[in-house]
Design an enzyme around this catalytic site. Structure first.
Site, mmCIF file in Angstrom:
data_model
loop_
_atom_site.group_PDB
_atom_site.id
_atom_site.type_symbol
_atom_site.label_atom_id
_atom_site.label_comp_id
_atom_site.label_asym_id
_atom_site.label_seq_id
_atom_site.Cartn_x
_atom_site.Cartn_y
_atom_site.Cartn_z
ATOM 1 N N GLY A 1 43.443 42.769 31.935
ATOM 2 C CA GLY A 1 44.237 43.626 31.047
ATOM 3 C C GLY A 1 45.171 42.801 30.186
ATOM 4 N N ASN A 2 46.112 43.477 29.549
ATOM 5 C CA ASN A 2 47.105 42.753 28.742
ATOM 6 C C ASN A 2 48.440 43.478 28.805
ATOM 7 O OD1 ASN A 2 47.313 44.677 26.396
ATOM 8 N ND2 ASN A 2 45.122 44.235 26.345
ATOM 9 N N ARG A 3 49.441 42.914 28.155
ATOM 10 C CA ARG A 3 50.813 43.397 28.331
ATOM 11 C C ARG A 3 51.199 44.569 27.423
ATOM 12 N NH1 ARG A 3 53.742 39.649 31.196
ATOM 13 N NH2 ARG A 3 52.894 37.541 31.170
#
Ligand code: CTP
Length: 433
Positions: free
Chosen positions: A204-206
């Site tokens: 995933g990412n932030r």
């Protein structure tokens, strides 16, 4: 001081309107609360009087010498009814005047906002649909209710949106900026995609979704029909937007491309994973004493580039005279003879989406990378963020430079994500005009 009338009708969500009232008073508005009789069964007169600092009555027969049934509406800068029950929408649509609130609605010449809240069956009933359509035709803003848990065990559309969402719509209406996207359909993607490794793990990412949600909220406030494609966002639904929830890049692609067929503008604020695992394990990968297997990755589709490429191909097709009718500019589709009038009208102005906006988070060579990305992906505008210094991910503030396809740039100083969203919509509205 701006004068706001807060109408409250008898729904269980009345308690949320106390918070809405606070948002108005704390930002310097003078608020007169006008409840219906039954609304006081949920929250009593002393609460409204204490929180607003103004007298509260439901009837036209009190303080008659001040002619309240006319004066309150006439002197208002904004009337907002939250919650608006099916009953109050019906009475407003039919011009009834059987309490102070409906008298106020008839005498108000300022903008009127309704925030409906009721059970899904009541919201979807043809009578309510017709009343909402009538009110909208007359220029009232009827916010779409949020989807979620209702009073009982049931869930569906009918929840009163978050007070902060209603307040934001009102704030923008008061600022007089609500109409420049009226009649436009815009698609916004928000959040960050997740690419499954196994049933419990993902890449995933932030991205928090804050910027995309701010874009959706401001577009609603400016009159647009908004489809928000949200990837793994936990924020409350923006009032008035249609929210499509997705997880992975491929799901995001399908949802965005489907909505883009009918859209005037697409804004890709989502952080899309560039790669996904080649293989997703159907069972949880167990820790073993052996070295872990490497995770092999494969490229995800580039949605922004695909939008740009599809539009480029359509432009070329009708430049060559063989466009499908729904993409043809005004007049061309008829010559092609292969589409309905409605489709031709929908196509007036060029292939959809007419405006494509990308985002780019860069850490170095920000402008040069941004310019190259804009060209590579074929978008009209690219909002370039510098990541770092507590900007961008998960913070309420943002700063950016918007690059235009013509080679121009607009600097947006550090400020709330809503302000950045407004600049983006200013540029989109100019291009659509
Ligand atoms: N984007 C997209 N599909 C992808 C990757 C990105 O639609 N598979 C969109 C994003 O929503 C954003 C823009 O493209 O609007 C730029 O995203 P970014 O991650 O900065 O660009 P990349 O193509 O990943 O370029 P790079 O990683 O080389 O910086």
């Amino acid at each position: 001081m701006t004068s706001v009338v807060l109408g409250v009708s008898a729904g269980i969500a009345v308690y949320k309107s106390c918070e809405l009232l606070r948002l108005f008073t704390e930002s310097g508005h003078d608020v007169r609360v006008v409840p219906t009789r039954d609304a006081l069964r949920f929250v009593g007169e002393p609460t409204w009087a204490a929180l607003s600092g103004n007298p509260v009555t439901t009837e036209v027969w009190e303080s008659v010498h001040e002619v309240p049934h006319v004066r309150i509406g006439q002197s208002a800068d904004l009337v907002v009814v939250a919650p608006a029950t099916a009953d109050v929408l019906a009475r407003a649509a039919h011009g009834m005047a059987n309490d102070l609130l409906t008298n106020t609605l008839l005498t108000a010449r300022c903008p009127v906002v309704f925030a409906p809240a009721m059970h899904t069956e009541m919201w979807e009933h043809p009578a309510t649909r017709a009343n909402v359509a009538t009110l909208r035709e007359r220029g009232a803003i009827v916010i779409e209710p949020a989807v979620g848990r209702l009073t009982g065990a049931d869930t569906g559309p009918g929840r009163l949106p978050d007070p902060a969402e209603i307040f934001e719509v009102c704030r923008r209406v008061l600022a007089g900026r609500r109409d420049d996207l009226a009649g436009r359909h815009v698609v916004v993607s928000a959040g960050g995609t997740r690419e499954a490794i196994d049933p419990v793990r993902f890449i995933g990412n932030r991205s928090s979704g804050l910027q995309g949600y701010a874009l959706a909220r401001t577009a609603v406030a400016r009159g647009a029909e908004v489809t928000l494609v949200a990837a793994n966002v936990t924020l409350p639904d923006p009032a008035g937007a249609k929210v499509v929830r997705v997880e992975s890049a491929r799901q995001l692609r399908d949802a965005v491309l489907a909505a883009a067929e009918h859209a005037d503008a697409v804004v890709m604020a989502a952080a899309v994973a560039d790669f996904r695992p080649v293989r997703q394990s159907e069972t949880k990968i167990k820790k073993s004493s052996a070295e872990p297997d490497p995770i092999h990755l494969v490229k995800n589709p580039d949605i922004l580039a695909e939008l740009g490429e599809t539009r480029r191909a359509r432009r070329e097709a009708y430049a060559a005279g063989d466009a499908p009718a729904h993409d043809a500019p005004a007049g061309r589709g008829r010559d092609a003879g292969n589409g309905s009038d409605a489709a031709r009208e929908a196509g007036a102005g060029g292939p959809r989406p007419r405006v494509i906006v990308g985002f780019a988070a860069e850490t170095d060579d920000v402008l040069a990378n941004g310019r190259a990305k804009l060209e590579r992906k074929g978008c009209d505008l690219l909002v370039v963020n510098q990541v770092g210094e507590n900007l961008a991910f998960g913070t309420p503030d943002n700063a950016a430079v918007v690059l235009t396809a013509e080679g121009g740039s607009v600097e947006i100083p550090r400020g709330p994500k809503e302000d950045l969203a407004d600049v983006v919509w200013d540029l989109v509205a100019q291009r659509l005009a």
